[in-house]
Scaffold this motif. Structure first.
Motif, PDB file in Angstrom:
ATOM      1  N   ILE A 209       0.839  -1.203   0.000  1.00 45.70           N
ATOM      2  CA  ILE A 209       0.000   0.000   0.000  1.00 45.70           C
ATOM      3  C   ILE A 209       0.868   1.245   0.000  1.00 45.70           C
ATOM      4  O   ILE A 209       0.666   2.172  -0.802  1.00 45.70           O
ATOM      5  N   VAL A 210       1.860   1.272   0.881  1.00 45.51           N
ATOM      6  CA  VAL A 210       2.752   2.428   0.970  1.00 45.51           C
ATOM      7  C   VAL A 210       3.491   2.628  -0.348  1.00 45.51           C
ATOM      8  O   VAL A 210       3.634   3.762  -0.835  1.00 45.51           O
ATOM      9  N   GLN A 211       3.943   1.518  -0.959  1.00 39.16           N
ATOM     10  CA  GLN A 211       4.673   1.632  -2.220  1.00 39.16           C
ATOM     11  C   GLN A 211       3.777   2.150  -3.335  1.00 39.16           C
ATOM     12  O   GLN A 211       4.206   2.983  -4.153  1.00 39.16           O
ATOM     13  N   GLU A 212       2.533   1.701  -3.367  1.00 35.68           N
ATOM     14  CA  GLU A 212       1.611   2.209  -4.391  1.00 35.68           C
ATOM     15  C   GLU A 212       1.385   3.707  -4.216  1.00 35.68           C
ATOM     16  O   GLU A 212       1.383   4.463  -5.194  1.00 35.68           O
ATOM     17  N   CYS A 213       1.215   4.138  -2.975  1.00 36.03           N
ATOM     18  CA  CYS A 213       1.025   5.562  -2.718  1.00 36.03           C
ATOM     19  C   CYS A 213       2.278   6.357  -3.070  1.00 36.03           C
ATOM     20  O   CYS A 213       2.194   7.465  -3.627  1.00 36.03           O
ATOM     21  N   ARG A 214       3.446   5.805  -2.772  1.00 32.18           N
ATOM     22  CA  ARG A 214       4.701   6.479  -3.111  1.00 32.18           C
ATOM     23  C   ARG A 214       4.853   6.609  -4.624  1.00 32.18           C
ATOM     24  O   ARG A 214       5.233   7.675  -5.141  1.00 32.18           O
ATOM     25  N   ASP A 215       4.532   5.538  -5.343  1.00 40.68           N
ATOM     26  CA  ASP A 215       4.612   5.581  -6.804  1.00 40.68           C
ATOM     27  C   ASP A 215       3.666   6.637  -7.381  1.00 40.68           C
ATOM     28  O   ASP A 215       4.021   7.353  -8.321  1.00 40.68           O
ATOM     29  N   LEU A 216       2.482   6.724  -6.811  1.00 41.17           N
ATOM     30  CA  LEU A 216       1.529   7.735  -7.277  1.00 41.17           C
ATOM     31  C   LEU A 216       2.091   9.139  -7.070  1.00 41.17           C
ATOM     32  O   LEU A 216       2.029   9.986  -7.984  1.00 41.17           O
ATOM     33  N   PHE A 217       2.651   9.390  -5.896  1.00 37.52           N
ATOM     34  CA  PHE A 217       3.212  10.714  -5.627  1.00 37.52           C
ATOM     35  C   PHE A 217       4.357  11.025  -6.585  1.00 37.52           C
ATOM     36  O   PHE A 217       4.451  12.145  -7.113  1.00 37.52           O
ATOM     37  N   GLU A 218       5.209  10.041  -6.820  1.00 35.94           N
ATOM     38  CA  GLU A 218       6.342  10.261  -7.725  1.00 35.94           C
ATOM     39  C   GLU A 218       5.897  10.478  -9.161  1.00 35.94           C
ATOM     40  O   GLU A 218       6.644  11.033  -9.973  1.00 35.94           O
ATOM     41  N   ASN A 219       4.661  10.063  -9.471  1.00 37.23           N
ATOM     42  CA  ASN A 219       4.109  10.279 -10.806  1.00 37.23           C
ATOM     43  C   ASN A 219       3.178  11.487 -10.864  1.00 37.23           C
ATOM     44  O   ASN A 219       2.392  11.621 -11.808  1.00 37.23           O
TER      45      ASN A 219
END
Length: 473
Positions: A209-219
């Motif tokens: 979950i944290v990684q998905e949210c991090r990827d979204l922010f980085e995109n």
């Protein structure tokens, strides 16, 4: 819920909308799919998982149903009208199939398990029926349907969370995204079909979950909404861990908030019995965790709440509202309300109106009771409140909410809020539209210095019962 009456419906809660991936090029694929989604935010998030699975199989999304090789409708069983709407749309799709032989039609989601035989055999409306836990089997089911078989998989799972699938963001504004953190529900509310259509509760791996949210922010995304039927009961223990390693919802909120101060965090939905002081204090500690809690009451009558199996009383709910106001004085509270549940009397209805007055909801999703086959209420109680009386009480609830919303919004005039710009206002490209931490829609003139995805400070100078109007300062 398609027949809900509400003072406003945010963009992320639109009903019956077709989707194509954001910045997706349909010409990159030889085969096309079309998805139309109804119901709750979880259904919209599920459609994004389905899109990811189909993309890997060489299918691209299209907004034009008449050119699709695969047509899917992601269904909702919460209300009877939702099912009627889905059935009508399937009839429309069947006509398209007659004009374009070889097109496959599929039903996804909550109606799949309950009505599979009707859809496949009695009415011959669809070729594929897939339940919420069986989307990984879609490629096989599509192949079977292409060979002339009627393909079905509605098995529920105790493990499936789709944690390893990166959703394809459908019709995204590139700013806000849903992130599913859990599936299913263990709360056997007597009026609700969700435990039977989505299965038992299971929490997704916290790090995924944290990684998905991090990827979204980085995109470039600036806001995530953590989704679950009851997010407050999120509880994840790593495979090699023990209870001391468990991640609660409060800890998950903190992990996501710490990704970046510029990433806003929302969540939905909370069950009053499960939201804890730890969650409230975590919300208070981080400015980027939005100050808005959806706290469904359903009824203000303790007697009706017991029939609904909500596991709390009127007095207990009021104390929970008090606790939220104590720890988060500026928090917006929204709710769900059912009018005319089994045996409801006038005093029960008045109890609901008085709880609304006490809680002062900014928004409510309001509807009259509709008996759903297979629920505990359908088996235990008689649906004995006349339809006209249900509608009358619902109208009184709507009028009460409209009054509360307008009064609450008027109190914001003169205040200044940090607003995330979502994009152009629907009514005028000369204005921006965004939302504040309390999830209130704010419209304000452009000044040329800002763009979509920026945070701006907006002073409020006017309002309706659903929208704040202001000026950038």
């Amino acid at each position: 819920m398609l027949d809900l009456a509400t003072t406003k419906v945010h963009d992320e809660q639109r009903q019956g909308e077709s989707f194509a991936p954001f910045k997706e090029d349909p010409n990159a694929y030889n085969k096309l799919f079309y998805i139309e989604s109804y119901g709750c935010q979880m259904n919209f998030a599920d459609s994004e998982v389905v899109a990811a699975i189909l993309n890997k199989e060489g299918f691209g999304a299209t907004r034009k149903v008449e050119e699709a090789d695969l047509i899917f409708i992601n269904t909702c069983s919460i209300r009877e009208k939702a099912e009627q709407t889905v059935r009508k749309r399937l009839t429309d799709f069947k006509k398209l199939k007659t004009a374009r032989p070889g097109t496959l039609i599929g039903v996804l989601g909550c109606m799949a398990e309950r009505l599979k035989s009707k859809f496949l055999e009695e009415e011959k409306l669809v070729d594929i029926v897939v339940g919420p836990d069986a989307y990984r089997s879609l490629p096989r089911l599509v192949d079977e349907a292409n060979e002339g078989q009627k393909s079905v998989n509605v098995l529920l799972s105790r493990e499936e969370t789709y944690a390893d699938i990166a959703p394809v963001r459908l019709n995204s504004n590139g700013i806000s995204a849903f992130v599913s953190i859990m599936r299913g529900c263990n709360n056997m509310c007597s009026f609700c079909v969700v435990p039977f259509t989505r299965g038992r509760e299971r929490s997704r791996d916290a790090e995924s979950i944290v990684q998905e949210c991090r990827d979204l922010f980085e995109n470039g995304y600036k806001e995530v909404t953590l989704l679950g039927q009851n997010v407050d009961s999120y509880h994840y223990i790593p495979k090699d861990g023990n209870e001391s390693d468990a991640v609660s919802f409060a800890k998950l909120l903190e992990k996501v908030a710490l990704i970046a101060p510029e990433l806003r965090v929302r969540f939905s939905t909370s069950h009053p019995k499960d939201i804890t002081d730890e969650v409230l204090h975590t919300m208070a500690a981080y400015e980027n965790i939005c100050k808005c809690i959806h706290l469904p009451v359903q009824s203000g009558s303790t007697r009706i709440l017991q029939l609904m199996n909500r596991t709390y009383t009127r007095e207990w709910y009021i104390k929970k509202v008090d606790r939220i106001r104590e720890i988060l004085p500026d928090c917006s509270i929204t709710s769900d309300i059912i009018a005319g549940f089994c045996t409801e009397e006038e005093q029960d209805h008045q109890d609901t109106l008085s709880v609304m007055d006490y809680s002062r909801y900014d928004l409510s999703y309001m509807f009259f009771y509709s008996e759903r086959p297979g629920t505990l209420a359908q088996r235990r109680y008689k649906d004995d409140v006349p339809l006209e009386l249900k509608k009358q009480r619902l109208q009184e609830i709507i009028e009460k909410q409209n009054q509360l919303s307008l009064e609450n919004y008027k109190k914001d005039i003169g205040r200044t809020f940090k607003v995330l710009i979502d994009g152009d206002s629907k009514r005028s490209a000369a204005n921006w539209v965004g939302r504040n931490s309390q999830n209130k829609v704010v419209v304000f003139p452009k000044n040329g210095a800002h763009k979509k995805g920026d945070y701006v400070m907006v002073q409020i100078n006017d309002c309706t019962q659903a929208t704040l109007f202001g000026t950038i300062i």
